[in-house]
Design an enzyme around this catalytic site. Structure first.
Site, PDB file in Angstrom:
ATOM      1  CG  HIS A 154      45.811  21.240  19.277  1.00 50.76           C
ATOM      2  ND1 HIS A 154      46.156  20.114  19.980  1.00 50.76           N
ATOM      3  CD2 HIS A 154      45.588  22.211  20.195  1.00 50.76           C
ATOM      4  CE1 HIS A 154      46.140  20.394  21.277  1.00 50.76           C
ATOM      5  NE2 HIS A 154      45.799  21.665  21.438  1.00 50.76           N
ATOM      6  CE  LYS A 158      49.680  22.510  19.951  1.00 53.95           C
ATOM      7  NZ  LYS A 158      50.106  23.698  20.686  1.00 53.95           N
TER       8      LYS A 158
HETATM    9  P1  NAD Z   1      49.074  33.094  16.822  1.00 49.19           P
HETATM   10  O1  NAD Z   1      50.141  32.783  15.839  1.00 49.19           O
HETATM   11  O2  NAD Z   1      47.685  33.370  16.314  1.00 49.19           O
HETATM   12  O3  NAD Z   1      49.497  34.353  17.708  1.00 49.19           O
HETATM   13  C1  NAD Z   1      50.800  34.615  18.155  1.00 49.19           C
HETATM   14  C2  NAD Z   1      51.030  36.111  18.064  1.00 49.19           C
HETATM   15  O4  NAD Z   1      52.296  36.412  18.664  1.00 49.19           O
HETATM   16  C3  NAD Z   1      51.099  36.624  16.620  1.00 49.19           C
HETATM   17  O5  NAD Z   1      50.187  37.705  16.453  1.00 49.19           O
HETATM   18  C4  NAD Z   1      52.541  37.084  16.472  1.00 49.19           C
HETATM   19  O6  NAD Z   1      52.686  38.188  15.594  1.00 49.19           O
HETATM   20  C5  NAD Z   1      52.859  37.461  17.912  1.00 49.19           C
HETATM   21  N1  NAD Z   1      54.281  37.599  18.206  1.00 49.19           N
HETATM   22  C6  NAD Z   1      55.357  37.073  17.549  1.00 49.19           C
HETATM   23  N2  NAD Z   1      56.496  37.456  18.143  1.00 49.19           N
HETATM   24  C7  NAD Z   1      56.147  38.226  19.205  1.00 49.19           C
HETATM   25  C8  NAD Z   1      56.889  38.889  20.216  1.00 49.19           C
HETATM   26  N3  NAD Z   1      58.228  38.850  20.277  1.00 49.19           N
HETATM   27  N4  NAD Z   1      56.195  39.566  21.169  1.00 49.19           N
HETATM   28  C9  NAD Z   1      54.844  39.638  21.141  1.00 49.19           C
HETATM   29  N5  NAD Z   1      54.104  39.037  20.189  1.00 49.19           N
HETATM   30  C10 NAD Z   1      54.742  38.332  19.249  1.00 49.19           C
HETATM   31  O7  NAD Z   1      49.071  31.875  17.848  1.00 49.19           O
HETATM   32  P2  NAD Z   1      47.897  31.426  18.858  1.00 49.19           P
HETATM   33  O8  NAD Z   1      47.035  30.402  18.212  1.00 49.19           O
HETATM   34  O9  NAD Z   1      47.278  32.637  19.463  1.00 49.19           O
HETATM   35  O10 NAD Z   1      48.761  30.648  19.961  1.00 49.19           O
HETATM   36  C11 NAD Z   1      49.774  31.315  20.683  1.00 49.19           C
HETATM   37  C12 NAD Z   1      50.385  30.343  21.703  1.00 49.19           C
HETATM   38  O11 NAD Z   1      49.417  29.993  22.689  1.00 49.19           O
HETATM   39  C13 NAD Z   1      50.878  29.023  21.086  1.00 49.19           C
HETATM   40  O12 NAD Z   1      52.073  28.640  21.733  1.00 49.19           O
HETATM   41  C14 NAD Z   1      49.753  28.045  21.445  1.00 49.19           C
HETATM   42  O13 NAD Z   1      50.211  26.708  21.519  1.00 49.19           O
HETATM   43  C15 NAD Z   1      49.381  28.570  22.821  1.00 49.19           C
HETATM   44  N6  NAD Z   1      48.042  28.209  23.330  1.00 49.19           N
HETATM   45  C16 NAD Z   1      47.989  27.956  24.650  1.00 49.19           C
HETATM   46  C17 NAD Z   1      46.764  27.701  25.243  1.00 49.19           C
HETATM   47  C18 NAD Z   1      46.714  27.488  26.727  1.00 49.19           C
HETATM   48  O14 NAD Z   1      45.626  27.279  27.284  1.00 49.19           O
HETATM   49  N7  NAD Z   1      47.857  27.562  27.417  1.00 49.19           N
HETATM   50  C19 NAD Z   1      45.600  27.670  24.463  1.00 49.19           C
HETATM   51  C20 NAD Z   1      45.699  27.932  23.104  1.00 49.19           C
HETATM   52  C21 NAD Z   1      46.941  28.218  22.542  1.00 49.19           C
END
Ligand code: NAD
Length: 269
Positions: A154, A158
């Site tokens: 990744h 992450k």
């Molecule tokens: P990121 O850090 O770019 O985004 C997360 C966002 O959540 C940030 O903007 C943060 O400010 C916000 N946040 C924090 N607390 C919050 C709250 N209480 N309510 C709402 N928003 C809040 O992370 P990312 O790369 O976008 O990944 C996010 C998640 O998605 C991770 O857990 C990652 O592992 C997961 N992910 C899952 C898949 C999938 O297919 N399921 C794919 C990619 C990433």
């Protein structure tokens, strides 16, 4: 024409959340009605590469309820997701969850919250359809091999390891075969050199590298041959068909649905 699905995005300023906002805006049968990201409260969504919606990032609360979303999509962080999902269930909003790191005890709590009466939830550690197929294929192949290891790779931002996809893959493999050769390693010059131990002792290795998005190899070995099943997400748009499918399906799937398999008409490995 039927009514559009009213969608709220939790974590809308994040890498995945902003991509989901764009996908919802492009979907003819959906409407983006609220964007939630408390660390960026009060800032316009435009600041995060999604222009022209007029939406401002908010906290979860009465304003979001007033926007009347029927589905909320959560791509946040583990602790945030736990609180967000509770809010969704108690406020009758269906949830589509991509945030990774949820544990078996979380799933137990969530199945009580999303009881099919108040609201439903679809939770998937990987919304890329190719990754769902990778897990299915690994489970089909497992009984013909004696060794299995998983390498997940990744991007360097992450925060959790191993990935939810790697854990779920190991679980699916372990469900179809428990007959794995024991690890021969007797000394470790570096702690962790053999990776983490997943279900049925299957080793999982996590690589974090700038430039990557989300990738995984499942290595299966037997006498004189091996099989490698690899999936690559090169771009976050790879997850969007799966996310949109879950948004469309969640209202019709009572309770908690784990993984995309059943939404795609596939058995669960
Ligand atoms: P990121 O850090 O770019 O985004 C997360 C966002 O959540 C940030 O903007 C943060 O400010 C916000 N946040 C924090 N607390 C919050 C709250 N209480 N309510 C709402 N928003 C809040 O992370 P990312 O790369 O976008 O990944 C996010 C998640 O998605 C991770 O857990 C990652 O592992 C997961 N992910 C899952 C898949 C999938 O297919 N399921 C794919 C990619 C990433």
């Amino acid at each position: 024409m039927s009514e559009k699905i009213r969608v709220a995005v939790l974590g809308a300023a994040g890498r995945m959340g902003a991509t989901v906002c764009r996908a919802v805006l492009d979907a003819p049968d959906m409407e983006l009605v609220a964007v939630i990201d408390p660390p960026h409260e009060g800032r316009p969504l435009d600041d995060f590469g999604v222009a022209g919606t007029g939406l401002t990032l908010a906290m979860l609360g009465p304003n979001v309820k007033a926007a009347a979303p029927s589905v909320a999509v959560d791509f946040t962080h583990l602790d945030a997701a736990r609180g967000n999902l509770r809010w969704c269930a108690l406020n009758g909003v269906h949830a589509v969850v991509g945030t990774t790191g949820l544990t078996a005890s979380d799933f137990q709590d969530l199945s009580a919250l999303f009881d099919g009466e108040r609201a439903n939830a679809v939770i998937a550690p990987n919304f890329a359809i190719g990754a769902v197929l990778m897990m299915q294929l690994a489970a089909i192949a497992a009984p013909w091999f004696e060794s299995a290891e998983i390498i997940e790779l990744h991007h360097d931002n992450k925060v959790d390891a191993p990935s939810g996809t790697a854990l779920l893959t190991a679980q699916r493999i372990a469900e179809t075969s428990t007959d794995w050769t024991p690890d021969p390693t007797q000394t470790h010059a570096l702690p962790g050199a053999r990776g983490g131990e997943g279900p049925a002792g299957i080793k999982i290795h996590s690589v974090r590298l700038r430039g990557l998005v989300a990738h995984q190899e499942v290595l299966l070995g037997t006498t004189g041959q091996s099989l490698t099943i690899r999936h690559d997400s090169y771009d976050r748009t790879s997850f969007m068909p799966g996310v949109l499918l879950a948004v469309k399906s969640v209202a019709g799937r009572p309770g908690l649905t784990l993984g995309l398999d059943s939404l795609l008409g596939l058995g669960e490995g």
